[in-house]
Scaffold this motif. Sequence first.
Motif: not given
Length: 143
Positions: A111, A114-120, A122
Motif C-alpha cells: 500500500g 502501489s495501491e493497485t498491488v495492495s488492492m490485488t 487484498s
Amino acid sequence: MEEFRKKIHRELIVMRILCVLVIASLLIYKILTRDSDSYFSGVLYGVTGAMVALGIGYSVRFNMALKDDVKLKEMYIQQNDERNKQILKESARTSNTIYLFVTAIAAIIAGAFSETVSMTLSIAIVIYSLIEVGVSAYYNKKI
C-alpha cells in the motif's frame, strides 16, 4: 490391493492425458500468438514446463509402482496411513494461516508503494478466505 492398482492405473492415464493437453495448449498458443518475447509467454512456458515435469515424475512413479508389488504396497500404506493424513491436515491448516498472515502484511506494505498491488493482494485474501469458508461448510455438511 487390486482396487488400489486400478486407481493408480487410472491416475497414470489421467496424468499422461493432462501432459499431452498442456503441451498441445502451449503449441496452439505459440501458433496463434507468435508472441515469444512477452512476460506472459515466459510465465506460461515456466508453468507449462513445471506441470509437464511433475506429470512425467508422477507417471514414472506410478509406472514403477504398477510393475513392483512392494512399491505398490508402500504407496498404498503411504496414502492410507492415518498418521500421514493427520500430518497433512495439520500442515494444511498451519500453512493456510501463515499464507493469509504473510499476504496481509504484503498488502499493507505494498500500500505504501502501489495501491493497485495492495488492492490485488487484498482481493486475493478475500477470495482465499471465501474459498476456505466454502470448503469448510461443504465438509461440515458432508462429514
